[in-house]
Design a protein around this motif. Structure first.
Motif, PDB file in Angstrom:
ATOM      1  N   ALA A   1      27.748   2.177  43.915  1.00  0.00           N
ATOM      2  CA  ALA A   1      28.318   3.501  43.680  1.00  0.00           C
ATOM      3  C   ALA A   1      29.820   3.392  43.432  1.00  0.00           C
ATOM      4  CB  ALA A   1      28.041   4.405  44.870  1.00  0.00           C
ATOM      5  N   LEU A   2      30.473   2.473  44.119  1.00  0.00           N
ATOM      6  CA  LEU A   2      31.901   2.236  43.913  1.00  0.00           C
ATOM      7  C   LEU A   2      32.116   0.737  43.736  1.00  0.00           C
ATOM      8  CD1 LEU A   2      33.448   4.469  46.744  1.00  0.00           C
ATOM      9  CD2 LEU A   2      33.295   5.019  44.314  1.00  0.00           C
TER      10      LEU A   2
ATOM     11  N   LEU B   1      37.690   8.213  37.508  1.00  0.00           N
ATOM     12  CA  LEU B   1      36.641   7.271  37.890  1.00  0.00           C
ATOM     13  C   LEU B   1      35.551   7.341  36.835  1.00  0.00           C
ATOM     14  CD1 LEU B   1      36.031   7.774  41.713  1.00  0.00           C
ATOM     15  CD2 LEU B   1      37.369   6.011  40.589  1.00  0.00           C
ATOM     16  N   ARG B   2      35.007   6.175  36.525  1.00  0.00           N
ATOM     17  CA  ARG B   2      33.869   6.178  35.611  1.00  0.00           C
ATOM     18  C   ARG B   2      32.891   5.110  36.075  1.00  0.00           C
ATOM     19  NH1 ARG B   2      31.093   7.000  31.329  1.00  0.00           N
ATOM     20  NH2 ARG B   2      30.501   5.229  30.037  1.00  0.00           N
ATOM     21  N   LEU B   3      31.677   5.519  36.308  1.00  0.00           N
ATOM     22  CA  LEU B   3      30.615   4.628  36.769  1.00  0.00           C
ATOM     23  C   LEU B   3      31.069   3.803  37.968  1.00  0.00           C
ATOM     24  CD1 LEU B   3      29.296   3.469  33.293  1.00  0.00           C
ATOM     25  CD2 LEU B   3      28.396   5.285  34.766  1.00  0.00           C
ATOM     26  N   GLY B   4      31.764   4.443  38.859  1.00  0.00           N
ATOM     27  CA  GLY B   4      32.144   3.794  40.105  1.00  0.00           C
ATOM     28  C   GLY B   4      33.350   2.890  40.020  1.00  0.00           C
ATOM     29  N   ARG B   5      34.044   2.901  38.857  1.00  0.00           N
ATOM     30  CA  ARG B   5      35.235   2.049  38.727  1.00  0.00           C
ATOM     31  C   ARG B   5      36.434   2.911  38.365  1.00  0.00           C
ATOM     32  NH1 ARG B   5      34.040  -3.394  37.832  1.00  0.00           N
ATOM     33  NH2 ARG B   5      31.807  -3.797  37.720  1.00  0.00           N
TER      34      ARG B   5
ATOM     35  N   SER C   1      32.339  11.805  44.735  1.00  0.00           N
ATOM     36  CA  SER C   1      31.872  12.299  46.030  1.00  0.00           C
ATOM     37  C   SER C   1      31.662  11.157  47.003  1.00  0.00           C
ATOM     38  CB  SER C   1      30.578  13.077  45.858  1.00  0.00           C
ATOM     39  OG  SER C   1      30.829  14.210  45.081  1.00  0.00           O
ATOM     40  N   THR C   2      31.189  10.019  46.494  1.00  0.00           N
ATOM     41  CA  THR C   2      31.026   8.857  47.369  1.00  0.00           C
ATOM     42  C   THR C   2      32.377   8.448  47.941  1.00  0.00           C
ATOM     43  OG1 THR C   2      29.275   8.156  45.889  1.00  0.00           O
ATOM     44  CG2 THR C   2      30.021   6.566  47.509  1.00  0.00           C
ATOM     45  N   LEU C   3      33.385   8.469  47.078  1.00  0.00           N
ATOM     46  CA  LEU C   3      34.725   8.087  47.529  1.00  0.00           C
ATOM     47  C   LEU C   3      35.226   9.036  48.614  1.00  0.00           C
ATOM     48  CD1 LEU C   3      36.986   6.111  47.135  1.00  0.00           C
ATOM     49  CD2 LEU C   3      37.899   7.540  45.314  1.00  0.00           C
ATOM     50  N   VAL C   4      35.015  10.337  48.383  1.00  0.00           N
ATOM     51  CA  VAL C   4      35.442  11.320  49.376  1.00  0.00           C
ATOM     52  C   VAL C   4      34.691  11.091  50.679  1.00  0.00           C
ATOM     53  CG1 VAL C   4      35.307  13.753  49.967  1.00  0.00           C
ATOM     54  CG2 VAL C   4      36.259  13.068  47.782  1.00  0.00           C
ATOM     55  N   LYS C   5      33.392  10.791  50.539  1.00  0.00           N
ATOM     56  CA  LYS C   5      32.609  10.591  51.759  1.00  0.00           C
ATOM     57  C   LYS C   5      33.056   9.336  52.499  1.00  0.00           C
ATOM     58  CE  LYS C   5      28.632  13.336  50.600  1.00  0.00           C
ATOM     59  NZ  LYS C   5      27.429  13.358  49.778  1.00  0.00           N
TER      60      LYS C   5
ATOM     61  N   LYS D   1      40.333  -2.355  46.330  1.00  0.00           N
ATOM     62  CA  LYS D   1      39.053  -3.016  46.034  1.00  0.00           C
ATOM     63  C   LYS D   1      37.912  -2.507  46.913  1.00  0.00           C
ATOM     64  CE  LYS D   1      40.750  -7.196  43.893  1.00  0.00           C
ATOM     65  NZ  LYS D   1      40.574  -6.530  42.578  1.00  0.00           N
ATOM     66  N   VAL D   2      37.857  -1.189  47.020  1.00  0.00           N
ATOM     67  CA  VAL D   2      36.793  -0.609  47.846  1.00  0.00           C
ATOM     68  C   VAL D   2      35.488  -0.598  47.066  1.00  0.00           C
ATOM     69  CG1 VAL D   2      35.957   1.550  48.840  1.00  0.00           C
ATOM     70  CG2 VAL D   2      38.265   0.756  49.331  1.00  0.00           C
ATOM     71  N   CYS D   3      34.445  -1.154  47.668  1.00  0.00           N
ATOM     72  CA  CYS D   3      33.116  -1.158  47.063  1.00  0.00           C
ATOM     73  C   CYS D   3      32.157  -0.454  48.000  1.00  0.00           C
ATOM     74  CB  CYS D   3      32.595  -2.577  46.852  1.00  0.00           C
ATOM     75  SG  CYS D   3      33.622  -3.556  45.780  1.00  0.00           S
ATOM     76  N   LYS D   4      31.206   0.232  47.419  1.00  0.00           N
ATOM     77  CA  LYS D   4      30.149   0.827  48.227  1.00  0.00           C
ATOM     78  C   LYS D   4      28.837   0.653  47.499  1.00  0.00           C
ATOM     79  CE  LYS D   4      27.910   3.060  51.260  1.00  0.00           C
ATOM     80  NZ  LYS D   4      27.716   2.490  52.616  1.00  0.00           N
ATOM     81  N   GLN D   5      27.919  -0.018  48.156  1.00  0.00           N
ATOM     82  CA  GLN D   5      26.616  -0.231  47.534  1.00  0.00           C
ATOM     83  C   GLN D   5      25.540   0.475  48.322  1.00  0.00           C
ATOM     84  OE1 GLN D   5      26.799  -4.442  47.473  1.00  0.00           O
ATOM     85  NE2 GLN D   5      27.906  -4.477  45.528  1.00  0.00           N
ATOM     86  N   PHE D   6      24.653   1.134  47.597  1.00  0.00           N
ATOM     87  CA  PHE D   6      23.441   1.688  48.198  1.00  0.00           C
ATOM     88  C   PHE D   6      22.298   0.843  47.673  1.00  0.00           C
ATOM     89  CE2 PHE D   6      26.318   5.359  47.884  1.00  0.00           C
ATOM     90  CZ  PHE D   6      26.362   5.735  49.214  1.00  0.00           C
ATOM     91  N   GLY D   7      21.879  -0.136  48.435  1.00  0.00           N
ATOM     92  CA  GLY D   7      20.851  -1.042  47.943  1.00  0.00           C
ATOM     93  C   GLY D   7      21.342  -1.750  46.699  1.00  0.00           C
ATOM     94  N   ALA D   8      20.602  -1.626  45.613  1.00  0.00           N
ATOM     95  CA  ALA D   8      20.967  -2.324  44.388  1.00  0.00           C
ATOM     96  C   ALA D   8      22.018  -1.573  43.587  1.00  0.00           C
ATOM     97  CB  ALA D   8      19.726  -2.537  43.530  1.00  0.00           C
ATOM     98  N   VAL D   9      22.270  -0.317  43.988  1.00  0.00           N
ATOM     99  CA  VAL D   9      23.184   0.510  43.200  1.00  0.00           C
ATOM    100  C   VAL D   9      24.610   0.354  43.720  1.00  0.00           C
ATOM    101  CG1 VAL D   9      23.715   2.845  42.464  1.00  0.00           C
ATOM    102  CG2 VAL D   9      21.341   2.169  42.843  1.00  0.00           C
TER     103      VAL D   9
END
Lengths: 273, 416
Positions: free
Chosen positions: A30-31, A224-228, A55-59, A20-28
């Motif tokens: 990404a994951l 992965l599709r649209l961060g999911r 790439s976000t996941l790798v980062k 259940k890893v989530c990553k948000q950049f402001g309102a977006v």
């Protein structure tokens, strides 16, 4: 299906698992709630369209971004990655798409960059010997380790970048687009290399847009599709299934059903073992 | 020796049959030609340039190659040479410092004011001058690292600011004479190595070259790598000793080798060690070659830039102290005119690339000898400074063109 037993998780234990890893950049976002397992001696391909969050996941795993929520378990322990050095010292090595090699330095200098032996009197001999060993383990064919990187071909540079990642004895190695911009022969060489790394017992995460390469080496294909998460596939999945999972072109009941079946398989396989 | 090598298993670095390994004398020559053809010129342009310069000026004025003139040339080379050594360090990381002339002028003004006018001990005045240089370098690096200001602009601004500070410090008089009987001026004007000491130092250097070379060969052999041939190491060390002893002997016909030049050479050797044999030097080259790769390798890129800027400005200040000693004065003219350009030109002529990632400390030594040879030759011909500037400018342009062409050729030959 007949191949249910083949679909068991590989013999190696789980090196890395994300829950259940989530990553948000402001309102977006990404994951969103991404799950991922990587076993030792397994190649996991991470595929998805542009902006899917690969790439976000790798980062996140390389310690460049910290996840907003969710857990990262590495080697059985829950870990937090607050910087690239955290990831490196845990044993997560990353080969970036642009390789990040210094063309003006020779192979030895590049492999040991930032890790030089003997800070005030470089031990060139020991570094050169270890370099040859690393390249030998990868059955790499580099003519001379004392030539600047600029004189090497794309495949050879990829080899150097992978050898560089292996220097610290990582448990998991991530390759971002390792075959992009490579010729046919070099691509084959890099794929061989990935297999050798896997056979050394490392977990491998490979990002690629090239389905042929993915099928060639991957043990599992995570879409992965649209961060999911959008399904887990195997090299023998049909191209249609894969492409529709990536693009979402046939996001309908049939594809969802497909997806469910594939997701459940490893779990049921694990249960029987 | 070859029989011994064949009886062993193939050395680790000789396993690939596709690579031609040049061995022996003919191999060395072939490798050299290959390198030149692919644009890896090394110090070849300097040697060719020096031969041309010497031939031309010697035929125009036979005083040019006299021992007396050469000793003066070494005195003059040392001051700008030290500044040029700093330029090498900043060029290696791919940045530039255009203010080294002003910083050297400022340093000489500090020496004049603190030592002569205020009466501080000379050692303390020198330390203050060097610290001032270091602080200026740290300001540049802060502007570069924190604000992303291009070094080209920040050091151009620094050029004016340091010049202004120099004029302010010197005040209305504009020029301060340093006492002639002081050790500093002695160093700059007539302190010469005793002849035997000069011979002995060269011999020691030759022995040092041989010992480090053979020790390296032994280490490589022990580790299963092909060692360089002992005969080659011996030949190189012997050639070095013979050539340099001859030069020393020739200089000793007049006064001899200036200690100030010895100091400069010592700095060059130290810098060469730091650049080629330490982690810091490796990081400098890496940052100059590919900044992002260096950052991802865990190198503290900002710290490296900081060290390069600080080192460059500190060496510029040291060069200013030495030139004050050379001229026995701190004046408004110190560090102005062609000092800046000569220092940068020397580094580039010597083979340090303006594009970063390539260069060696020895390029400062070689380049400054070329530059000073031209300056000295033109002075002997009694040419006006207008012509001198034009000719030196032309030489700098040629050096940069050679650098650019060689770089393009290296790229096409895969040597970057």
């Amino acid at each position: 299906m007949t191949d249910a037993t083949e679909r068991m998780p590989p013999a190696g234990e789980i090196v890395l698992s994300l829950r259940k890893v989530c990553k948000q950049f402001g309102a977006v976002s990404a994951l969103t709630d991404v799950d991922l397992d990587v076993h030792a001696g397994e190649v996991v391909a991470l595929v998805g369209d542009n902006g899917a969050g690969k790439s976000t996941l790798v980062k996140v795993l390389a310690g460049v971004h910290t996840p907003t929520s969710g857990t990262v378990t590495f080697g059985g322990r829950q870990v937090t990655l607050n910087g690239p050095n955290d990831a490196l010292s845990l044993g997560i090595a990353t080969v970036f798409q642009d390789l990040a090699l210094c063309e003006n330095l020779d192979v030895v200098a590049n492999i040991y960059l930032g890790e030089e032996l003997g800070p005030f009197a470089l031990d060139e001999v020991a570094m050169e010997v270890r370099t040859w060993q690393l390249l030998g383990e990868l059955s790499a064919r580099i003519p001379s380790v004392r030539e600047p990187i600029a004189s090497l071909s794309g495949g050879q540079r990829q080899t150097v970048a992978i050898a560089r990642a292996l220097l610290r004895d990582p448990k998991l190695i991530m390759l971002d687009e390792p075959t992009a911009a490579l010729g046919v022969a070099q691509t084959a060489e890099v794929l061989n290399l990935i297999e050798r790394v896997r056979d050394k017992g490392l977990g491998v995460i490979m990002i690629s847009h090239n389905m042929e390469d993915v099928r060639a080496v991957a043990d599992r294909i995570v879409v992965l599709r649209l961060g999911r998460n959008n399904g887990i596939f195997y090299p023998d999945s049909s191209n249609e299934e894969l492409v529709s999972a990536i693009t979402g072109a046939s996001d309908n009941a049939v594809s969802r059903r497909h997806e469910r079946r594939h997701v459940q398989r490893p779990n049921s396989g694990g249960g029987t073992s | 020796m070859t029989g011994n090598a064949e009886s062993r298993p193939t050395a680790l670095d000789r396993a690939d049959s596709r690579v031609r390994h040049d061995a022996g004398m003919s191999g060395a020559v072939r490798g050299f030609i290959d390198r030149i053809r692919s644009g890896d010129l090394g110090s070849l342009p300097v040697v060719v340039g020096l031969v041309v310069i010497c031939t031309v000026f010697q035929s125009l004025n036979p005083v040019f190659l006299s021992s007396r003139n050469l000793v003066d040339l070494l005195f003059d080379s040392s001051t700008v040479g030290v500044i040029s050594l700093g330029i090498v360090s900043i060029l290696i990381v791919g940045e530039i410092d255009l203010s080294v002339g002003s910083v050297s002028g400022l340093a000489s003004a500090i020496i004049g004011v603190l030592w002569v006018n205020t009466g501080w001990p000379v050692g303390l005045a020198i330390v203050v001058a060097l610290v001032a240089g270091c602080v200026i370098g740290l300001i540049y690096s802060a502007l570069f690292n924190r604000l992303g200001m291009p070094s080209f602009v920040s050091t151009l601004a620094g050029l004016l600011a340091a010049l202004g500070l120099q004029l302010y410090l010197l005040g209305a008089t504009g020029s301060i004479n340093l006492p002639y009987d002081s050790p500093l001026v002695d160093l700059g004007q007539n302190w010469i190595m005793p002849h035997l000491v000069a011979y002995a130092l060269v011999l020691l250097a030759g022995i040092g070259i041989f010992i480090t070379g053979s020790r390296r060969a032994a280490q490589r052999r022990a580790a299963g790598l092909t060692p360089p041939a002992i005969a080659g190491i011996l030949a190189r060390a012997a050639a070095f000793v013979v050539v340099v002893e001859f030069v020393v002997w020739y200089l000793n016909q007049d006064r001899g080798v200036p200690w100030m030049f010895g100091l400069f050479v010592g700095l060059v050797v130290g810098m060469d060690y730091a650049l080629t044999r330490t982690k810091w030097g490796r990081s400098m080259l890496a940052v100059g070659g590919n900044r992002e790769a260096a950052r991802r390798a865990g190198i503290n890129v900002r710290r490296i830039y900081q060290s390069a800027f600080a080192l460059c400005a500190t060496l510029a200040a040291l060069g200013g102290v030495l030139s004050a000693a050379r001229l026995a004065s701190a004046s408004q003219q110190a560090g102005t005119g062609d000092v800046n350009l000569n220092a940068i030109a020397a580094a580039v002529i010597g083979g340090t690339s303006l594009f970063g990632g390539r260069g060696s400390a020895y390029s400062a030594l070689l380049g400054i000898v070329v530059i000073q040879a031209i300056a000295s030759g033109l002075t002997l011909l009694d040419l006006s400074s207008s012509l001198r500037y034009m000719i030196t400018g032309g030489v700098l342009a040629i050096a940069v063109i050679v650098d650019s062409l060689a770089r393009r050729s290296r790229v096409s030959h895969g040597r970057a």
